[in-house]
Design a protein around this motif. Structure first.
Motif, PDB file in Angstrom:
ATOM      1  N   SER A  20       7.094  -2.397  -7.440  1.00  0.00           N
ATOM      2  CA  SER A  20       8.134  -2.317  -6.405  1.00  0.00           C
ATOM      3  C   SER A  20       8.203  -0.921  -5.801  1.00  0.00           C
TER       4      SER A  20
ATOM      5  N   GLN B  44       5.301  -0.443  -3.464  1.00  0.00           N
ATOM      6  CA  GLN B  44       5.441  -1.228  -2.245  1.00  0.00           C
ATOM      7  C   GLN B  44       6.685  -0.840  -1.433  1.00  0.00           C
TER       8      GLN B  44
ATOM      9  N   LEU C  78      10.756  -6.161  -5.579  1.00  0.00           N
ATOM     10  CA  LEU C  78      10.077  -7.431  -5.765  1.00  0.00           C
ATOM     11  C   LEU C  78      10.371  -7.987  -7.152  1.00  0.00           C
TER      12      LEU C  78
ATOM     13  N   GLN D 140       7.451 -13.003  -7.347  1.00  0.00           N
ATOM     14  CA  GLN D 140       6.961 -12.642  -6.012  1.00  0.00           C
ATOM     15  C   GLN D 140       5.650 -11.868  -6.105  1.00  0.00           C
ATOM     16  N   ILE D 141       5.564 -10.970  -7.084  1.00  0.00           N
ATOM     17  CA  ILE D 141       4.332 -10.206  -7.281  1.00  0.00           C
ATOM     18  C   ILE D 141       3.190 -11.138  -7.651  1.00  0.00           C
TER      19      ILE D 141
ATOM     20  N   GLU E  13       2.818 -14.291  -7.031  1.00  0.00           N
ATOM     21  CA  GLU E  13       2.428 -15.117  -5.883  1.00  0.00           C
ATOM     22  C   GLU E  13       1.529 -14.342  -4.930  1.00  0.00           C
ATOM     23  N   ARG E  14       1.858 -13.078  -4.690  1.00  0.00           N
ATOM     24  CA  ARG E  14       1.062 -12.252  -3.782  1.00  0.00           C
ATOM     25  C   ARG E  14      -0.314 -11.940  -4.377  1.00  0.00           C
ATOM     26  N   VAL E  15      -0.340 -11.714  -5.704  1.00  0.00           N
ATOM     27  CA  VAL E  15      -1.617 -11.460  -6.375  1.00  0.00           C
ATOM     28  C   VAL E  15      -2.503 -12.697  -6.298  1.00  0.00           C
TER      29      VAL E  15
ATOM     30  N   ALA F 230      -2.501 -14.986  -4.110  1.00  0.00           N
ATOM     31  CA  ALA F 230      -2.928 -15.216  -2.727  1.00  0.00           C
ATOM     32  C   ALA F 230      -3.879 -14.144  -2.218  1.00  0.00           C
TER      33      ALA F 230
ATOM     34  N   LYS G  72      -3.112 -11.041  -1.660  1.00  0.00           N
ATOM     35  CA  LYS G  72      -2.412 -10.157  -0.733  1.00  0.00           C
ATOM     36  C   LYS G  72      -1.931  -8.861  -1.400  1.00  0.00           C
ATOM     37  N   LEU G  73      -2.142  -8.758  -2.720  1.00  0.00           N
ATOM     38  CA  LEU G  73      -1.643  -7.585  -3.437  1.00  0.00           C
ATOM     39  C   LEU G  73      -2.573  -7.286  -4.608  1.00  0.00           C
ATOM     40  N   CYS G  74      -2.921  -6.019  -4.767  1.00  0.00           N
ATOM     41  CA  CYS G  74      -3.718  -5.575  -5.913  1.00  0.00           C
ATOM     42  C   CYS G  74      -2.830  -4.738  -6.825  1.00  0.00           C
TER      43      CYS G  74
END
Length: 392
Positions: free
Chosen positions: A275, A278, A282, A286-287, A289-291, A293, A295-297
């Motif tokens: 968090s 970024q 978060l 949420q983290i 889900e982004r990982v 997808a 969209k987040l490393c």
């Protein structure tokens, strides 16, 4: 142990009921004849015990599937169609409620979640309303409630001493207060102990009597099962590994001090690091889900937390020499290789004789399952009065 003549018949009846419950817990649905044989008591004794357990909702009798031999036989099983137990997880930022039969099977269609309130009175009111609704909606008899509670919990007094992550419970006796409001049995387990029971009943430790459970979720806690018994300390405060001081002038912990291990090595610590990077708050979900997808490393943040989590594992192995060490953390969901790296780094820092004898595995049980296991064990054991010898 001296037991009065007036107490002996009641105690004997309770022991017989517990023997019947043990047979059904071990072997599943069985006929009265099978229960009689496996319990090693007489048919009239089983009949009397079964009658009492049916009346209390602990057992149910049902028709076995028909076969070619004519009339279907009657079988006994642990209560579930007309009765239930409730598992309650007190946590931050949300609390969770599930129900199960006496066999421990969670009901997949019953799951309640609510935001952890600001005050203790609100917490009691919400829990009471939720459980009463669950009981009346299905017209089921609720036999008891098991609670997983974080923080320092005094088992002797039945009160929460200090919960860094859910401070509204501090100084309160949740089990007693809920029991009075609901008029039913309530048992409370410190969350690490709840995870131990979950792993033993629903996870990978069904045949184990000695293992350690490191909880690295909301905070850091340690549960130890030794010779089949939970290691609780003189009044239940053992296992608070998360409040070892690690960093001078570090992040303030909920316990009031700074730089505690759990501010560095937990799911919460990981979520905070991500968090901060970024520049927005978060949740772990949420983290994740982004990982997933792409969209987040979070490789850097995982490695930072891993360094401190290794210290927790090394400390546990060196101090307690467990045969198996289970680790409970959602961080494993983010990287399939995380457990392998954790084991490799732990090996490089732990005492080799202790490490070689220890198997490190990801925990499979949950706090919800631990709360359910806790109330089932409590209800089963309560069939025997406190006058019964230890170990019966």
């Amino acid at each position: 142990m001296n037991v009065s003549h007036s107490t002996q018949p009641k105690l004997l009846s309770q022991l017989n009921e517990r023997a019947v419950l043990r047979v059904l817990q071990t072997n599943g649905p069985s006929s009265r004849a099978e229960v009689t044989r496996l319990a090693g008591v007489t048919r009239p004794t089983v009949s009397k015990a079964v009658s009492s357990l049916l009346k209390s909702g602990f057992l149910e009798e049902f028709d076995a599937p028909e076969n070619n031999r004519g009339r279907p036989a009657k079988l006994l099983r642990l209560g579930g169609a007309t009765s239930q137990v409730v598992g309650l997880v007190i946590d931050s930022p949300v609390c969770r409620i599930v129900t199960a039969g006496l066999d421990g099977s969670l009901r997949s269609d019953v799951y309640r979640e609510f935001k952890t309130p600001e005050t203790y009175d609100e917490l009691i009111a919400i829990i009471t309303d939720q459980i009463e609704t669950l009981s009346s909606a299905r017209d089921l008899r609720t036999l008891g409630v098991g609670v997983s509670l974080p923080g320092l919990y005094d088992y002797k007094e039945g009160c929460s001493i200090l919960s860094p992550n859910v401070p509204l419970t501090n100084g309160h006796c949740l089990g007693r207060d809920l029991s009075q409001r609901l008029n039913m049995e309530v048992t409370v387990l410190q969350e690490s102990d709840a995870l131990c029971l979950a792993e033993r009943h629903f996870g990978l430790a069904s045949r184990m009597t000695d293992f350690a459970m490191l909880d690295a979720s909301t905070g850091i806690g340690l549960g130890i099962l030794n010779d089949g018994r939970l290691l609780k300390g003189s009044c239940g405060l053992a296992g608070e590994l998360g409040h070892l001081p690690m960093v001078r002038d570090g992040i303030q912990c909920g316990c009031g001090r700074t730089g505690c291990l759990e501010t560095l090595a937990s799911d919460t610590a990981f979520t905070r690091r991500v968090s901060q990077k970024q520049s927005r708050d978060l949740t772990f979900t949420q983290i994740a889900e982004r990982v997933a997808a792409g969209k987040l490393c979070v490789a850097e943040e995982l490695e930072q937390v891993l360094e401190h989590l290794v210290f927790a594992l090394v400390t546990t192995i060196n101090l307690f020499n467990p045969q198996t060490l289970f680790v409970h953390s959602r961080m494993f969901d983010l990287d399939d290789r995380l457990l392998e790296r954790l084991i490799r780094q732990t090996e490089s820092r732990a005492l080799q004789p202790s490490f070689r004898q220890c198997r490190i595995q990801r925990a499979r049980g949950s706090k919800r399952e631990g709360a359910v296991a806790g109330i089932i064990e409590y209800l089963t054991h309560s069939r025997v009065s406190p006058l019964a010898p230890v170990g019966v």
